[in-house]
Design a protein around this motif. Structure first.
Motif, PDB file in Angstrom:
ATOM      1  N   GLN A   6      71.081   9.781  28.953  1.00 13.17           N
ATOM      2  CA  GLN A   6      70.834   9.384  27.573  1.00 13.17           C
ATOM      3  C   GLN A   6      69.917  10.390  26.880  1.00 13.17           C
ATOM      4  OE1 GLN A   6      68.559   5.724  26.714  1.00 13.17           O
ATOM      5  NE2 GLN A   6      70.489   4.977  25.856  1.00 13.17           N
ATOM      6  N   LYS A   7      68.901  10.856  27.584  1.00 13.19           N
ATOM      7  CA  LYS A   7      67.949  11.804  26.991  1.00 13.19           C
ATOM      8  C   LYS A   7      68.614  13.143  26.673  1.00 13.19           C
ATOM      9  CE  LYS A   7      63.655   9.927  28.747  1.00 13.19           C
ATOM     10  NZ  LYS A   7      62.509  10.111  29.619  1.00 13.19           N
ATOM     11  N   THR A   8      69.583  13.560  27.483  1.00 12.55           N
ATOM     12  CA  THR A   8      70.215  14.854  27.255  1.00 12.55           C
ATOM     13  C   THR A   8      71.341  14.779  26.219  1.00 12.55           C
ATOM     14  OG1 THR A   8      71.744  14.547  29.088  1.00 12.55           O
ATOM     15  CG2 THR A   8      69.673  15.707  29.559  1.00 12.55           C
ATOM     16  N   THR A   9      71.848  13.581  25.943  1.00 19.36           N
ATOM     17  CA  THR A   9      72.958  13.471  24.999  1.00 19.36           C
ATOM     18  C   THR A   9      72.549  12.812  23.686  1.00 19.36           C
ATOM     19  OG1 THR A   9      73.661  11.374  25.953  1.00 19.36           O
ATOM     20  CG2 THR A   9      74.692  13.377  26.826  1.00 19.36           C
ATOM     21  N   THR A  10      71.280  12.475  23.541  1.00 19.57           N
ATOM     22  CA  THR A  10      70.819  11.849  22.309  1.00 19.57           C
ATOM     23  C   THR A  10      69.665  12.625  21.703  1.00 19.57           C
ATOM     24  OG1 THR A  10      69.311  10.406  23.537  1.00 19.57           O
ATOM     25  CG2 THR A  10      71.493   9.521  23.032  1.00 19.57           C
ATOM     26  N   PHE A  11      69.480  12.400  20.402  1.00 17.14           N
ATOM     27  CA  PHE A  11      68.376  13.004  19.677  1.00 17.14           C
ATOM     28  C   PHE A  11      67.491  11.888  19.141  1.00 17.14           C
ATOM     29  CE2 PHE A  11      70.391  16.849  20.153  1.00 17.14           C
ATOM     30  CZ  PHE A  11      70.106  17.837  19.231  1.00 17.14           C
ATOM     31  N   THR A  12      66.209  12.118  19.152  1.00 12.03           N
ATOM     32  CA  THR A  12      65.294  11.193  18.488  1.00 12.03           C
ATOM     33  C   THR A  12      65.414  11.410  16.983  1.00 12.03           C
ATOM     34  OG1 THR A  12      63.480  12.780  18.501  1.00 12.03           O
ATOM     35  CG2 THR A  12      63.650  11.275  20.409  1.00 12.03           C
ATOM     36  N   ILE A  13      64.829  10.514  16.232  1.00 13.80           N
ATOM     37  CA  ILE A  13      64.888  10.635  14.780  1.00 13.80           C
ATOM     38  C   ILE A  13      64.218  11.932  14.316  1.00 13.80           C
ATOM     39  CG2 ILE A  13      62.805   9.319  14.215  1.00 13.80           C
ATOM     40  CD1 ILE A  13      64.552   7.926  11.996  1.00 13.80           C
ATOM     41  N   ARG A  49      75.799  12.131  20.065  1.00 11.42           N
ATOM     42  CA  ARG A  49      76.561  13.282  19.544  1.00 11.42           C
ATOM     43  C   ARG A  49      77.474  12.832  18.403  1.00 11.42           C
ATOM     44  NH1 ARG A  49      77.910  15.631  25.389  1.00 11.42           N
ATOM     45  NH2 ARG A  49      76.018  16.847  25.664  1.00 11.42           N
ATOM     46  N   ARG A  50      78.011  11.633  18.533  1.00  8.63           N
ATOM     47  CA  ARG A  50      78.868  11.096  17.470  1.00  8.63           C
ATOM     48  C   ARG A  50      78.071  10.942  16.172  1.00  8.63           C
ATOM     49  NH1 ARG A  50      83.447   6.690  17.355  1.00  8.63           N
ATOM     50  NH2 ARG A  50      83.307   6.117  15.174  1.00  8.63           N
ATOM     51  N   ASP A  51      76.844  10.427  16.266  1.00  9.75           N
ATOM     52  CA  ASP A  51      75.984  10.312  15.084  1.00  9.75           C
ATOM     53  C   ASP A  51      75.711  11.689  14.479  1.00  9.75           C
ATOM     54  OD1 ASP A  51      75.488   7.460  14.980  1.00  9.75           O
ATOM     55  OD2 ASP A  51      74.177   7.711  16.724  1.00  9.75           O
ATOM     56  N   GLN A  52      75.509  12.661  15.329  1.00 11.37           N
ATOM     57  CA  GLN A  52      75.259  14.020  14.845  1.00 11.37           C
ATOM     58  C   GLN A  52      76.469  14.557  14.084  1.00 11.37           C
ATOM     59  OE1 GLN A  52      73.409  16.561  17.938  1.00 11.37           O
ATOM     60  NE2 GLN A  52      72.930  14.645  18.987  1.00 11.37           N
ATOM     61  N   ALA A  53      77.661  14.336  14.634  1.00 11.53           N
ATOM     62  CA  ALA A  53      78.885  14.778  13.964  1.00 11.53           C
ATOM     63  C   ALA A  53      79.067  14.034  12.644  1.00 11.53           C
ATOM     64  CB  ALA A  53      80.094  14.554  14.868  1.00 11.53           C
ATOM     65  N   ARG A  54      78.793  12.727  12.659  1.00 11.76           N
ATOM     66  CA  ARG A  54      78.920  11.938  11.441  1.00 11.76           C
ATOM     67  C   ARG A  54      77.928  12.412  10.384  1.00 11.76           C
ATOM     68  NH1 ARG A  54      81.804   6.857  12.038  1.00 11.76           N
ATOM     69  NH2 ARG A  54      80.552   5.936  10.379  1.00 11.76           N
ATOM     70  N   LEU A  55      76.679  12.699  10.789  1.00  9.93           N
ATOM     71  CA  LEU A  55      75.681  13.159   9.824  1.00  9.93           C
ATOM     72  C   LEU A  55      76.100  14.494   9.209  1.00  9.93           C
ATOM     73  CD1 LEU A  55      73.059  12.805   8.319  1.00  9.93           C
ATOM     74  CD2 LEU A  55      71.862  13.825  10.277  1.00  9.93           C
ATOM     75  N   LYS A  56      76.641  15.366  10.010  1.00  8.32           N
ATOM     76  CA  LYS A  56      77.127  16.647   9.487  1.00  8.32           C
ATOM     77  C   LYS A  56      78.194  16.412   8.407  1.00  8.32           C
ATOM     78  CE  LYS A  56      79.042  21.053  11.000  1.00  8.32           C
ATOM     79  NZ  LYS A  56      79.528  21.843  12.131  1.00  8.32           N
ATOM     80  N   LEU A  57      79.118  15.490   8.675  1.00 10.66           N
ATOM     81  CA  LEU A  57      80.167  15.174   7.703  1.00 10.66           C
ATOM     82  C   LEU A  57      79.599  14.463   6.468  1.00 10.66           C
ATOM     83  CD1 LEU A  57      82.983  14.046  10.163  1.00 10.66           C
ATOM     84  CD2 LEU A  57      82.888  16.173   8.819  1.00 10.66           C
TER      85      LEU A  57
END
Length: 134
Positions: A6-13, A49-57
């Motif tokens: 989880q720590k390697t695939t997620t980002f904190t706020i 990672r999905r949240d990151q992709a969504r935020l980019k979009l």
């Protein structure tokens, strides 16, 4: 998912804010509008990672002038099971409409700039006649 995975695939706020040059308030707002779905661990938010992709979009869509509701609807089309065909077609349709609007705004802006330059030229001449240099 293990804690280590989880720590390697997620980002904190804070990491998301840093990576995408947005504020924490912005991320919380997008979460409240159901655009992002971070994992909640107590008070902590972890972005996948999905949240990151969504935020980019989301940020790209906002840059192009799409409303948050349009962006939300387009993002939700990702999961309907047609290999994103509907999402792509709808995005293309909205993008074409947005381009027409943006080109019209550009043309209006160019016209306003030309008019303003003309007014400044006439004003400059009038001021010079009165002994004032600009």
């Amino acid at each position: 998912m293990t804690n280590k995975e989880q720590k390697t695939t997620t980002f904190t706020i804070s990491k998301m804010c840093e990576k995408f040059s947005v504020t924490a308030r912005t991320l919380r707002f997008y979460e409240s509008k159901e655009l992002l779905f971070p994992i909640r661990v107590g008070q902590k938010r972890l972005f996948t990672r999905r949240d990151q992709a969504r935020l980019k979009l989301i940020l790209q869509g906002k840059r192009f002038g799409f409303s948050l509701e349009e962006i939300r609807q387009l993002l939700n089309l990702y999961d309907i099971g047609d290999q994103q065909t509907t999402q792509l077609a709808r995005t293309y349709e909205l993008a074409e409409q947005r381009l027409v609007i943006m080109e019209g705004q550009r043309d209006e802006l160019i016209s306003a700039i030309v008019d303003l330059k003309g007014m400044l030229g006439a004003g400059s001449k009038e001021l010079l006649k009165r002994g004032i240099t600009v």
